[in-house]
Scaffold this active site. Structure first.
Site, PDB file in Angstrom:
ATOM      1  N   ARG A   1      -2.550  -6.477  -8.287  1.00  0.00           N
ATOM      2  CA  ARG A   1      -1.400  -7.370  -8.076  1.00  0.00           C
ATOM      3  C   ARG A   1      -1.315  -8.466  -9.127  1.00  0.00           C
ATOM      4  NH1 ARG A   1      -3.233  -8.000  -2.020  1.00  0.00           N
ATOM      5  NH2 ARG A   1      -5.111  -7.533  -3.194  1.00  0.00           N
TER       6      ARG A   1
ATOM      7  N   LYS B   1     -17.845  -5.733   8.307  1.00  0.00           N
ATOM      8  CA  LYS B   1     -16.589  -6.391   7.931  1.00  0.00           C
ATOM      9  C   LYS B   1     -15.756  -6.645   9.195  1.00  0.00           C
ATOM     10  CE  LYS B   1     -13.678  -6.419   3.858  1.00  0.00           C
ATOM     11  NZ  LYS B   1     -13.145  -5.664   2.747  1.00  0.00           N
TER      12      LYS B   1
ATOM     13  N   SER C   1      -2.754  -7.796   3.168  1.00  0.00           N
ATOM     14  CA  SER C   1      -2.933  -7.619   4.616  1.00  0.00           C
ATOM     15  C   SER C   1      -3.289  -8.958   5.271  1.00  0.00           C
ATOM     16  CB  SER C   1      -4.049  -6.616   4.898  1.00  0.00           C
ATOM     17  OG  SER C   1      -3.707  -5.356   4.368  1.00  0.00           O
TER      18      SER C   1
ATOM     19  N   HIS D   1       0.838  -1.208   0.000  1.00  0.00           N
ATOM     20  CA  HIS D   1       0.000   0.000   0.000  1.00  0.00           C
ATOM     21  C   HIS D   1       0.874   1.260   0.000  1.00  0.00           C
ATOM     22  CE1 HIS D   1      -2.991  -2.713   2.357  1.00  0.00           C
ATOM     23  NE2 HIS D   1      -3.524  -2.517   1.172  1.00  0.00           N
TER      24      HIS D   1
END
Ligand code: ADP
Length: 160
Positions: free
Chosen positions: A91, A42, A129, A18
């Site tokens: 990615r 979440k 993450s 990030h």
């Protein structure tokens, strides 16, 4: 006219991937808001305020980047802040389908909004993450993957 962009995400926690994206994007826009999604449904490891704090401590000298948490629609947050660009990182091909779908939805909700993708640095292509959290919980060394402040925060959680 100055262009404001937002870089939305969970950032649970911020990683060097990030940081790389925001550092490169900060050279392209006048102002970027890192928008930390704080949606209660979440399940996250860190509270929104802690995620914001970890980002601020990780950014260093990027003077045109600010950090805020938000709830609700990303498109709405962008509109409220006069942002016309969403930055997302890519990615691998596996990111593409979801990101493409989301960018179409955001454009439907707010037609002036463009999503711009920043390709991941080769070094961080496999970094997420969730991977960081998994490795940290199992006692692995995450120092090559996250800023120092995140490393410390993960160690504190493990001790609790
Ligand atoms: P979200 O839950 O919205 O996917 P993340 O915090 O996982 O939030 O990611 C935010 C954005 O950063 C996404 O666009 C994601 O693809 C991108 N990103 C995550 N890790 C990397 C990385 N290692 N390199 C480049 N971009 C990344």
């Amino acid at each position: 006219m100055p262009v404001t962009a937002i870089y939305p995400g969970s950032f649970d926690p911020i990683t060097k991937g990030h940081v790389d994206v925001i550092t490169r994007a900060s050279r392209l826009f006048d102002h970027i808001i890192m928008a930390v999604a704080a949606n209660p449904q979440k399940d996250t490891l860190f509270e929104p305020l802690k995620r914001v704090q970890l980002i601020r401590e990780s950014l260093g000298p990027l003077t045109n980047v600010t950090v805020e948490s938000f709830e609700g629609l990303t498109a709405e947050f962008a509109k409220q802040h006069g942002a016309t660009v969403i930055i997302r990182g890519l990615r691998a091909i596996s990111d593409f389908e979801f990101e493409f779908q989301m960018s179409q939805m955001n454009k439907t909700l707010y037609p002036e909004l463009e999503t711009i993708f920043v390709m991941a640095n080769l070094e961080y292509t496999f970094l997420s993450s969730s991977m960081v959290k998994e490795v940290a919980v199992l006692g692995g060394d995450v120092s090559p993957l996250v800023p120092k402040t995140v490393q410390t925060a993960l160690k504190q959680i493990k001790k609790q």
